[in-house]
Design a protein around this motif. Structure first.
Motif, mmCIF file in Angstrom:
data_model
loop_
_atom_site.group_PDB
_atom_site.id
_atom_site.type_symbol
_atom_site.label_atom_id
_atom_site.label_comp_id
_atom_site.label_asym_id
_atom_site.label_seq_id
_atom_site.Cartn_x
_atom_site.Cartn_y
_atom_site.Cartn_z
ATOM 1 N N MET A 159 0.990 -1.121 0.144
ATOM 2 C CA MET A 159 -0.002 -0.018 0.047
ATOM 3 C C MET A 159 0.989 1.393 -0.080
ATOM 4 S SD MET A 159 -2.823 -0.987 3.002
ATOM 5 C CE MET A 159 -3.847 0.439 2.788
ATOM 6 N N GLN A 160 0.370 2.218 -0.640
ATOM 7 C CA GLN A 160 1.180 3.713 -0.574
ATOM 8 C C GLN A 160 -0.325 4.472 -0.113
ATOM 9 O OE1 GLN A 160 1.862 5.785 -4.256
ATOM 10 N NE2 GLN A 160 3.578 6.789 -3.055
ATOM 11 N N LEU A 161 -0.087 5.035 1.059
ATOM 12 C CA LEU A 161 -1.056 5.745 1.768
ATOM 13 C C LEU A 161 -0.833 7.414 1.510
ATOM 14 C CD1 LEU A 161 -1.042 4.602 5.454
ATOM 15 C CD2 LEU A 161 -2.543 3.960 3.425
ATOM 16 N N GLN A 162 -1.678 7.960 0.739
ATOM 17 C CA GLN A 162 -1.574 9.542 0.515
ATOM 18 C C GLN A 162 -2.312 10.034 1.686
ATOM 19 O OE1 GLN A 162 0.024 10.953 -2.002
ATOM 20 N NE2 GLN A 162 1.048 8.730 -2.283
ATOM 21 N N ILE A 163 -1.771 10.781 2.508
ATOM 22 C CA ILE A 163 -2.372 11.291 3.708
ATOM 23 C C ILE A 163 -2.524 12.773 3.552
ATOM 24 C CG2 ILE A 163 -2.118 11.375 6.153
ATOM 25 C CD1 ILE A 163 -0.541 8.890 6.154
ATOM 26 N N LEU A 164 -3.797 13.222 3.952
ATOM 27 C CA LEU A 164 -4.106 14.773 4.013
ATOM 28 C C LEU A 164 -4.621 15.154 5.556
ATOM 29 C CD1 LEU A 164 -4.225 17.391 2.714
ATOM 30 C CD2 LEU A 164 -6.588 16.854 1.953
ATOM 31 N N ALA A 165 -3.854 16.057 5.994
ATOM 32 C CA ALA A 165 -4.291 16.335 7.424
ATOM 33 C C ALA A 165 -5.077 17.658 7.365
ATOM 34 C CB ALA A 165 -2.964 16.457 8.367
ATOM 35 N N LEU A 166 -6.428 17.345 7.841
ATOM 36 C CA LEU A 166 -7.034 18.606 7.830
ATOM 37 C C LEU A 166 -7.433 19.126 8.956
ATOM 38 C CD1 LEU A 166 -9.771 17.911 4.829
ATOM 39 C CD2 LEU A 166 -7.711 18.990 4.468
ATOM 40 N N GLY A 167 -7.365 18.212 9.940
ATOM 41 C CA GLY A 167 -7.715 18.794 11.415
ATOM 42 C C GLY A 167 -9.130 19.128 11.659
ATOM 43 N N SER A 168 -9.310 20.217 12.303
ATOM 44 C CA SER A 168 -10.639 20.561 12.454
ATOM 45 C C SER A 168 -11.138 21.697 11.437
ATOM 46 C CB SER A 168 -10.896 21.224 13.859
ATOM 47 O OG SER A 168 -9.904 22.283 14.209
ATOM 48 N N ALA A 169 -10.311 21.879 10.400
ATOM 49 C CA ALA A 169 -10.629 22.642 9.214
ATOM 50 C C ALA A 169 -11.976 22.367 8.628
ATOM 51 C CB ALA A 169 -9.638 23.077 8.635
ATOM 52 N N ARG A 170 -13.235 22.600 9.058
ATOM 53 C CA ARG A 170 -14.152 21.973 8.587
ATOM 54 C C ARG A 170 -14.849 22.673 7.126
ATOM 55 N NH1 ARG A 170 -18.866 20.992 13.040
ATOM 56 N NH2 ARG A 170 -17.507 20.066 14.533
ATOM 57 N N GLY A 171 -14.052 23.678 6.718
ATOM 58 C CA GLY A 171 -14.366 24.272 5.285
ATOM 59 C C GLY A 171 -13.705 23.210 4.383
ATOM 60 N N HIS A 180 -12.562 17.191 0.497
ATOM 61 C CA HIS A 180 -11.776 16.134 0.590
ATOM 62 C C HIS A 180 -12.287 14.857 1.020
ATOM 63 C CE1 HIS A 180 -8.424 18.636 -0.839
ATOM 64 N NE2 HIS A 180 -8.919 19.639 -0.171
ATOM 65 N N ILE A 181 -13.202 14.926 1.945
ATOM 66 C CA ILE A 181 -13.615 13.619 2.531
ATOM 67 C C ILE A 181 -14.450 12.903 1.646
ATOM 68 C CG2 ILE A 181 -15.366 12.853 4.361
ATOM 69 C CD1 ILE A 181 -14.309 14.935 6.328
ATOM 70 N N SER A 182 -15.095 13.636 0.642
ATOM 71 C CA SER A 182 -16.207 12.783 -0.196
ATOM 72 C C SER A 182 -15.317 11.997 -1.130
ATOM 73 C CB SER A 182 -17.022 13.727 -0.942
ATOM 74 O OG SER A 182 -16.280 14.795 -1.570
ATOM 75 N N ALA A 183 -14.036 12.400 -1.252
ATOM 76 C CA ALA A 183 -13.190 11.807 -2.434
ATOM 77 C C ALA A 183 -12.234 10.641 -1.565
ATOM 78 C CB ALA A 183 -12.458 12.577 -3.182
ATOM 79 N N THR A 184 -12.228 10.344 -0.457
ATOM 80 C CA THR A 184 -11.287 9.720 0.159
ATOM 81 C C THR A 184 -11.529 8.309 0.498
ATOM 82 O OG1 THR A 184 -9.758 9.612 2.063
ATOM 83 C CG2 THR A 184 -12.319 9.761 2.785
#
Length: 118
Positions: free
Chosen positions: A67-79, A84-88
């Protein structure tokens, strides 16, 4: 220390053991305000707890799992959650276990994150 050994074992190396293709998996890391979601994601990808200097998708290869994980840290930035969540492929939701648990705030944040899943 045992933590260092376990962390290096979990993170693996950046080389594919058999030279084969790695399955790419998108992981979005979100969480409660102040939970450390961005720091945790940084730990996974850079082996430090510091936020990356260039935020965005960070790569982590797990050759023994192919596996190659592509990680995106958004934290609590709900905007940014909707885009991004819909495409994860994977949603990681972080809560700080050392803080007093606020069930109402957790339910609100967690529900908001789940609402962005397809």
């Amino acid at each position: 220390s045992n933590f260092t050994f376990a962390n290096k074992f979990w993170m693996g190396s950046s080389q594919s053991a058999d030279g084969g293709d790695l399955k790419k998996v998108k992981v979005v890391v979100v969480g409660m305000p102040g939970s450390g979601a961005k720091s945790l994601a940084s730990r996974w990808t850079t082996d430090t707890m510091e936020k990356p200097s260039n935020p965005g998708w960070q790569s982590l290869e797990r050759p023994f799992e192919k596996m190659q994980l592509q990680i995106l840290a958004l934290g609590s930035a709900r905007g940014l959650w909707d885009e991004h969540i819909s495409a994860t492929d994977v949603l990681a939701f972080v809560v700080d276990g050392s803080d007093e648990f606020d069930e109402v705030a957790f339910t609100h944040s967690f529900s908001a994150a789940l609402a962005h899943l397809p």
